[in-house]
Each structure stands twice: as structure tokens, then as C-alpha cells.
Design a protein around this motif. Structure first.
Motif, short mmCIF file in Angstrom:
data_model
loop_
_atom_site.label_atom_id
_atom_site.label_comp_id
_atom_site.label_asym_id
_atom_site.label_seq_id
_atom_site.Cartn_x
_atom_site.Cartn_y
_atom_site.Cartn_z
N GLY A 85 1.03 7.01 5.72
CA GLY A 85 1.10 6.37 4.41
C GLY A 85 0.16 7.01 3.42
N PHE A 86 -1.02 7.38 3.88
CA PHE A 86 -2.03 7.93 2.98
C PHE A 86 -1.75 9.38 2.61
CE2 PHE A 86 -6.14 10.31 2.86
CZ PHE A 86 -6.50 9.94 1.58
N ASP A 87 -1.43 10.19 3.59
CA ASP A 87 -1.36 11.62 3.37
C ASP A 87 -0.21 12.22 4.18
OD1 ASP A 87 -1.81 14.28 3.00
OD2 ASP A 87 -3.95 14.21 3.41
N SER B 196 0.82 -1.21 0.00
CA SER B 196 0.00 0.00 0.00
C SER B 196 0.86 1.26 0.00
CB SER B 196 -0.96 -0.01 1.19
OG SER B 196 -0.23 -0.04 2.39
N ARG B 197 2.08 1.17 0.51
CA ARG B 197 2.96 2.34 0.44
C ARG B 197 3.85 2.33 -0.79
NH1 ARG B 197 5.04 4.94 5.47
NH2 ARG B 197 3.30 4.94 6.91
N ASN C 168 -0.97 1.72 14.64
CA ASN C 168 -1.95 1.50 13.59
C ASN C 168 -2.37 2.79 12.90
OD1 ASN C 168 -4.09 0.59 12.04
ND2 ASN C 168 -5.51 0.68 13.76
N LYS C 169 -2.88 3.76 13.67
CA LYS C 169 -3.43 4.95 13.03
C LYS C 169 -2.33 5.87 12.52
CE LYS C 169 -4.46 7.77 17.15
NZ LYS C 169 -3.37 7.29 17.99
N GLU C 170 -1.19 5.88 13.19
CA GLU C 170 -0.09 6.74 12.73
C GLU C 170 0.46 6.24 11.39
OE1 GLU C 170 -0.44 5.70 15.83
OE2 GLU C 170 -0.53 7.52 17.03
N LEU C 171 0.61 4.91 11.27
CA LEU C 171 1.13 4.36 10.02
C LEU C 171 0.13 4.57 8.89
CD1 LEU C 171 2.74 1.03 11.24
CD2 LEU C 171 3.90 3.04 10.36
N LEU C 172 -1.14 4.44 9.22
CA LEU C 172 -2.18 4.63 8.20
C LEU C 172 -2.14 6.05 7.67
CD1 LEU C 172 -4.46 2.76 7.14
CD2 LEU C 172 -6.01 4.06 8.59
N LEU C 173 -2.12 7.02 8.57
CA LEU C 173 -2.15 8.42 8.16
C LEU C 173 -0.89 8.80 7.41
CD1 LEU C 173 -3.15 11.24 8.03
CD2 LEU C 173 -2.59 11.59 10.41
N TYR D 237 -10.63 -3.48 0.58
CA TYR D 237 -9.98 -2.18 0.46
C TYR D 237 -9.81 -1.53 1.83
CZ TYR D 237 -14.89 -0.90 0.46
OH TYR D 237 -16.22 -0.79 0.78
N ARG D 238 -9.79 -2.35 2.89
CA ARG D 238 -9.56 -1.79 4.22
C ARG D 238 -8.23 -2.28 4.73
NH1 ARG D 238 -15.38 -1.92 6.71
NH2 ARG D 238 -16.02 0.08 5.82
N MET D 239 -7.45 -1.37 5.28
CA MET D 239 -6.11 -1.72 5.70
C MET D 239 -6.12 -2.88 6.69
SD MET D 239 -3.24 -0.70 4.82
CE MET D 239 -1.74 -1.52 5.20
#
Lengths: 495, 262
Positions: free
Chosen positions: A209-211, A76-77, A202-207, A265-267
Motif C-alpha cells: 500500500g505504501f510503496d 489509507s489506500r 500484515n506487513k505485505e499489505l502495509l508495504l 498515524y499507525r496502521m
């Protein structure tokens, strides 16, 4: 003996913790009884009674989970190419580590591998910053340069006096032979590290990576998080090297995660699916490699995950190639018989609804198709219970040429009149509300009639205030006519 | 006498360089609370850079930025940001809801999990942008206008006092544009301060009550009716300050000292 796998895992982990002095169980033992027939071998493998089999199976599963989980973020990254580079860049480190320790000391080899991997990554970022080189070329350069160096060093070592038994070539393509219980420790360590990081961050890596720019704006250290991912990747790669091999370890980072990406499509779900798919390819590949004697473990495991990918690509219910092909075909069939039924209605209409049956030849004329084709289409309608067929006259002796008469069943009538109703209402809607010219609306209605829902049709009817006739002056069957199974008298009288 | 509250934004002599090339020179700017400011200027004028420098994402070479009297790093939770739509990987596996929840991260803090309260607040923000029905869609499956609405819902979820938005009107449909304008005015009326990068001169006059005209230098800042004049626009869009740009980069690339040692 037939404990569930998770109990086995727990049991194995316990052993790992308790038995510091456990003897080094070489998996080489497992291939000694190669003459036994393969069923016995398979049973021996899947019952997991043999400790050496427990070790290789557990090792393969752990590697599958590690790489699968890690792969969720790699894919995903968009770090796939990076993972490939990192895994190839570790090879010289293994050779140098061997030279240093003069033996196959895993710890030294791993340290060498990690250092060499990060040297490669460092060179990439230096090249990117200080030359005009683009990232992909820099990666390609480091990948092939380091890999070539590694192969030269390993070949040289194997030809040197004490190198004949080094077994370093297993780092190229991987091997389950020689996997010992000590080798499971780094794998377990890597798995727990990955799980802890992914849960806590979890949320830090998600954010990040996305934006990334938004992540910086809320104060996240994006570069440090990226570096964490790199470190985890390096651990994951280095600990899997012995089994999978340098060449293909990145495939295990990419394929299970890419497969999971086809399914959801969900992490969080991607991570779970990808971990399961990785474990599955690990254990199946391990089994095949065990059965196939000389098959190298790495390629077999990667092949398994590729097959899983293909299976999902073709068969996944939501977006698989085969299911969607079937859906397209079914839709095509439906449209065809709906059009046949519509033509039946039109034939009945052209005969002023004087009788409920009509000659098959009239339908062929209407559809502009040959008698044979119409024969087939009617056959489909009869099979589906939408029409019936009779020969007239029924007596064989009659001198008149016999004629095939078709009549619609109530369910056939319902679809036929509904299609006509959809078509004509849509034509009227386009001319009245969207100011289309009356001669422009037919083609559009031909398509819309099959997909417009009943709800929309009623809405249109309300908007147009229960119209009786379409723009070409033909009567529009009402819901009432459909329910009753035949046109209401005024419409029939109309014709 | 009342103690004067710190201004939402105070910029003093800010110079920012990008890859050894200055892109903003000596910007001085003070923004009053409750202003809806449009940042306009030609391409490459440094509009996005100004926003990034305010947040501290881009390091300044000279000068300082104060947000509510503090360094912007300290006032993080009081600053909301809407990045350019192109800066994001739209294929990333996140849903619209996930994206809006990201607006809460600054309040939640490290390692902690997202609470139910955060979730319901994020739903409200989506609802406010009419995007609640799309909450569980993958973000890449939304249209450009819908993606921008999700971004704004995320900004709402940040509950900030100063908003920095980078081209929120870029590539959106007319209905979304109207929705965004309404939202901006709404937020302004609640006393929030907004700085919005904008490139469409024809609408700038109607959308904003203050304008910052930017072209490497701050050409003018003030109430729209005072600043939106032919002369000032001419000055902003009338060619780049080529000499300033050249000399500036020469100064930064100079290995030898350029001023007396102190």
C-alpha cells in the motif's frame, strides 16, 4: 442476565455453531410492543435478554467491526471512491438474483450481488485501459449506471404480481427487521476472513500500500494483494447490505477509518480504533433504530459514526479543534500578561528602580493603552498573584488626587525580569552572532522572548560570555537578579 | 585458475516498451563488482525504465538481464532498490521505523512476523543515516531530505550486493546530499555495486567512478574519465533520436507481421 458483552458474543457464536436447526427468529417481533414506554424498551434492549435483540445487536456490531477494519485499508489506500462504486454496483445483482430464485433467498442474492459488483469493477478497469477516460469518471459512470439499473429492476419487481412482499427495498436503505440468525453466518465468516488476512498479510499489505514499486522489487505480487483487498471489500459490502443498504454501506467503510486517522498515524492502531468505532456506531445506531420504530437502520448507524467523527474532530486532545483553540487562546493570554509584566519592569527601570511601586498611569503610558484597559490587565495580574495595588494617599481626607500604585510580587518580578532578560539577550545574540543591524532585532525579540526556553537562554549567555548590556546599552538582568528578586546594586547604580 | 564469479549485472540487447512505445533499445551493459555507476541522460531517456527493467518490474520486449548470473527475479534478495520519492504515498499511516523495516521483508518471508533482530538492525540503519531520533515520526511529517534518508536506511536494511537508486539526490538539502554521497562511496568500498540515476551533470563527475550515458540507446559506458567527454555528452543530450523512436513504435503497433515467418 447481566453478562458482559463479550460473554454474550461468545454465547451467541456458540449458538450459531450448535444450532443448525435453530428456528428463524424474525426481528419483526421486536416492534410488536410499541406501546410500552421507551424506558422499558431501552432496558429491554441493553439487557440483551430477548433473542431477537441479541441477533440484531450482534449483527450491527459485526457489521461495524467488519466495515471498520476493512475501512482502515480502504481509506489509507485511497479506495473510498472505489468502495462507493462497488457498493452501488451490486444492486442489479440483487434484483437479478431475486428474479432467478423467485424468492428472497439470501445466498442467491449475495452471489448475484458479488458477481454484479465485480462486473462493475471489471468495466472500470476496461474503460481505464482502453479509453482515455480517467479513473474517477469511469467510477462515476459505473456507479450511477449500475445503481440506476438496480433501482429500475427493483421497482419493476415490486410492481410485479409476486413482488409486493419482496422486501427488496430494504437493500436500498437497510433494515434490522428481518435479520435472522442465519444472516449472522456470512457476517462471522467475513470477520474471520478479514482478521486472518490482516494478521497473516500484515506487513505485505502495509508495504504494497505504501510503496508499490518497492514492493514489486522485493517480489511481492502487488496486483494480487490489491485484488485480495477488493475481494474482502466485496464480501464486507455484500454481507452488510441487508442492514445498512446499498446507498450508505460505503460510508461505514470510510467514516470510522477516517475518524481513526484523526487519532493516530499507525496502521495497526488505525485498524483497532476503526474497528471499535465501527462497532460502537453499529450498536448505538441499532439501539436508536430499535427505539425509533420507523427509522431505517443504515442511515441511523451512519449518522452515529458521523457524530463520532465530529466528536473526535472537535474534542480529540491532541489535534481536536476545540482543544487547540483553547491552547491558542491560553498562549495569547500568557503573552499578554507577560507583556504587561515586562512593561512594569520597564516602568521601574525608567524610574531607576528607586522604589518598588509605581503609578498605574505610568504603566498605561508605557503600554500605550487606555486607563480602563490597564485597569483590566492589572486586575488579571492581581488575580494571578503577580502584583498588588494600593491607593495613595491612603487617607480619604487628603486633598491631593489619589493615585493607584502598583508593585510586583516576587513571582511577578521573576517573570518580568525573565522576559526582559530573554528579550535583551536575544537582541544581543542576533546582532553579535547573526550580524543583524541593532535596529532590526526588536520585533523578532518581541516574539522569541515568550517561547525561548531557559536552557537556550543560558546557552546564549554562555556563547556571549555573560554580557551585561544589550545592543541598545540597557542592562541585562542576570539569573542572579531574578533569583534575588531585585536588581543587584551595580545595575541600579548604573541607571 | 579461479572460477570467474558471475558479474553483478549483465544486460544483453535489452529493449523495453511502455504502452506500445519503446523507451529503451538494445541495451548492452556489463558492470564489474564494486562499481559506483551514475546513469545520466536527458529527461525521458529511459533512466528509470532501465532500473525497473533490471529488477523485472517492467517487462522487456527483447533481450535479457542477469543479476549475479541469475534472472533478477531469482536474485531478489541481492538487489536493493530506492524508488523515486514521488512514487510513494507520503500520507500513508507508517512511521520512519516501519519504512526501514520494509527493507527486511525480503529476508523475512511471507506470513512471518518481524523479529527483534530485524528491529534492532533497522534501528542501526536509521542511526547510520542520523535518523534514529525520528524513528517514530509519521513519514509524511519529515522533510524531503529526511524522507530520502529514511529511504536509504531502508536500502541499507536490505543488505544487498547490488543497489539500484532512482534519483536519490532529487530535492534534498546540501547536508543530506553530502550524507548520501558518503554512503554511496562507503558501500562501494565494501564491495557493493551501485547504479544511481542522476540528472545533475555538474556533480556527476565527482560522485561516480563509472558513467552510463543513456538516451534511448546506451550512448557510452565506462570509467568516468573516459566517458565524461564533450563529444559523448553532446551525443547524449543533443536531441532525441526521433526517427528511431518513431519507427520503433510503428514496428510495435504494426498488426501485420514485420519479418519472415520462421
Amino acid at each position: 442476565m447481566f453478562l458482559p458483552i463479550w460473554k454474550k458474543l461468545k454465547y451467541m457464536l456458540l449458538i450459531l455453531v450448535l444450532s443448525k436447526e435453530a428456528s428463524v427468529l424474525k426481528a419483526a417481533q421486536i416492534s410488536s410492543e410499541s406501546d410500552k414506554d421507551w424506558i422499558n424498551q431501552a432496558i429491554r434492549f441493553w439487557t440483551f435478554t430477548d433473542p431477537s435483540i441479541q441477533i440484531i445487536a450482534l449483527g450491527a456490531i459485526l457489521i461495524g467491526i467488519n466495515c471498520g477494519l476493512m475501512g482502515g485499508y480502504v481509506v489509507s489506500r485511497r479506495l473510498s471512491m472505489f468502495g462507493d462504486t462497488l457498493s452501488h454496483a451490486v444492486l442489479p445483482g440483487i434484483a437479478v438474483g431475486f428474479m432467478f430464485s423467485q424468492s428472497k433467498n439470501e445466498a442467491v442474492l449475495m452471489i448475484g450481488a458479488t458477481l454484479s459488483g465485480f462486473l462493475g469493477v471489471g468495466i472500470i478497469s476496461l474503460l481505464k485501459r482502453h479509453t482515455k477516460m480517467k479513473e474517477d469518471s469511469a467510477m462515476g459512470l459505473v456507479l450511477s449506471g449500475f445503481y440506476a439499473l438496480g433501482i429500475c429492476l427493483i421497482t419493476y419487481l415490486q410492481q410485479s404480481p409476486n413482488g409486493g412482499t419482496s422486501g427488496l427495498e430494504s437493500y436500498l436503505f437497510g433494515s434490522l427487521v428481518g435479520l435472522s440468525d442465519r444472516d449472522l453466518v456470512p457476517l462471522c465468516f467475513c470477520l474471520s476472513l478479514i482478521i486472518i488476512c490482516f494478521i497473516l498479510l500484515n506487513k505485505e499489505l502495509l508495504l504494497s500500500g505504501f510503496d508499490p514499486s518497492f514492493a514489486r522489487s522485493v517480489g511481492l505480487p502487488v496486483d494480487i494483494l490489491q485484488f485480495c483487498i477488493w475481494i474482502l471489500m466485496a464480501f464486507c459490502i455484500v454481507s452488510s447490505l441487508q442492514v445498512i443498504g446499498v446507498v450508505l454501506v460505503s460510508a461505514l467503510l470510510i467514516i470510522p477509518a477516517a475518524t481513526a486517522g484523526l487519532l493516530t498515524y499507525r496502521m495497526s492502531q488505525i485498524l483497532v480504533y476503526s474497528g471499535i468505532l465501527g462497532a460502537l456506531s453499529g450498536i448505538v445506531g441499532c439501539f436508536l433504530s430499535f427505539m425509533g420504530e420507523r427509522l431505517p437502520a443504515g442511515p441511523v448507524i451512519v449518522l452515529c459514526s458521523t457524530l463520532l467523527f465530529l466528536a473526535v474532530l472537535f474534542f480529540s486532545p491532541a489535534r481536536g479543534i476545540l482543544p487547540s483553540w483553547f491552547r491558542t487562546r491560553r498562549r495569547g493570554q500568557r503573552i499578554r500578561f507577560e507583556n504587561t509584566l515586562k512593561a512594569c519592569y520597564q516602568v521601574l527601570e525608567s524610574r531607576s528602580f528607586s522604589s518598588q511601586s509605581f503609578p498605574q498611569t505610568a504603566l498605561a503610558q508605557r503600554r500605550g493603552k487606555s486607563d480602563a484597559e490597564i485597569e483590566k490587565e492589572i486586575g488579571v495580574l492581581i488575580r494571578e498573584g503577580y502584583a498588588t495595588r494600593q491607593e495613595f494617599p491612603t487617607e480619604q481626607k487628603s486633598e491631593l488626587p489619589s493615585e493607584t500604585m502598583v508593585s510586583l510580587t516576587p513571582s511577578g518580578w521573576e517573570i518580568a525580569s525573565r522576559m526582559i532578560r530573554n528579550h535583551r539577550l536575544w537582541e544581543l545574540y542576533l546582532t553579535k552572532e547573526a550580524s543583524y543591524a541593532p535596529d532590526h532585532v526588536h520585533d523578532d525579540a518581541e516574539k522569541i522572548e515568550h517561547i525561548i526556553g531557559e536552557k537556550t537562554v543560558r546557552q546564549i549567555e554562555r556563547i556571549l560570555d555573560n554580557p551585561q548590556r544589550d545592543p541598545h546599552g540597557k542592562p541585562i538582568p542576570s539569573q542572579d537578579d531574578i533569583d534575588r528578586g531585585w536588581l543587584s546594586p551595580p545595575l541600579v547604580a548604573d541607571k | 585458475m579461479r572460477v570467474a564469479l558471475p558479474k553483478p549485472l549483465e544486460i544483453h540487447d535489452l529493449t523495453v516498451a511502455y504502452q506500445q512505445k519503446p523507451v529503451l533499445y538494445g541495451i548492452d551493459l556489463e558492470v564489474e563488482p564494486g562499481s559506483l555507476v551514475g546513469i545520466i541522460g536527458p529527461n525521458g531517456a529511459g533512466k528509470s525504465t532501465l532500473i525497473k527493467a533490471i529488477m523485472g518490474i517492467m517487462k522487456s520486449v527483447d533481450g535479457y538481464v542477469k543479476v549475479f548470473g541469475d534472472s533478477s527475479r531469482k536474485a531478489l534478495t541481492r538487489v536493493g532498490y530506492v524508488p523515486q520519492r514521488e512514487s510513494v504515498d507520503w500520507d500513508f499511516p507508517v512511521t520512519a521505523m516501519d519504512v526501514v523495516l520494509m527493507g527486511r521483508f525480503g529476508h523475512i518471508g511471507w506470513f512471518k512476523r518481524i523479529s527483534k533482530r530485524d528491529r534492532s538492525f533497522a534501528s542501526e540503519c536509521l542511526e547510520q543515516m542520523n535518523m534514529l531520533p525520528y524513528a517514530n515520526r509519521q513519514i509524511g511529517n519529515l522533510s524531503g531530505g529526511q524522507q530520502q534518508r529514511v529511504f536509504l536506511a531502508r536500502a541499507l536494511a536490505q543488505q544487498s550486493d547490488l543497489y539500484l537508486m532512482d534519483e536519490p539526490f532529487e530535492g534534498v538539502d546540501a547536508i543530506t546530499e553530502k550524507a548520501i554521497v558518503d554512503l554511496l562511496k562507503n558501500l562501494r568500498n565494501q564491495g557493493k555495486t551501485l547504479m544511481v540515476v542522476h540528472h545533475d551533470l555538474s556533480t556527476a563527475k565527482d560522485y561516480f567512478d563509472h558513467l552510463a550515458l543513456l538516451n534511448l540507446r546506451l550512448v557510452a559506458y565506462g570509467k568516468t574519465e573516459d566517458v565524461f567527454t564533450h563529444d559523448l555528452l553532446q551525443k547524449t543530450y543533443g536531441g532525441k533520436l526521433t526517427v528511431l523512436s518513431e519507427v520503433g513504435s510503428r514496428k510495435l503497433n504494426e498488426k501485420q507481421p514485420t519479418q519472415e515467418a520462421l
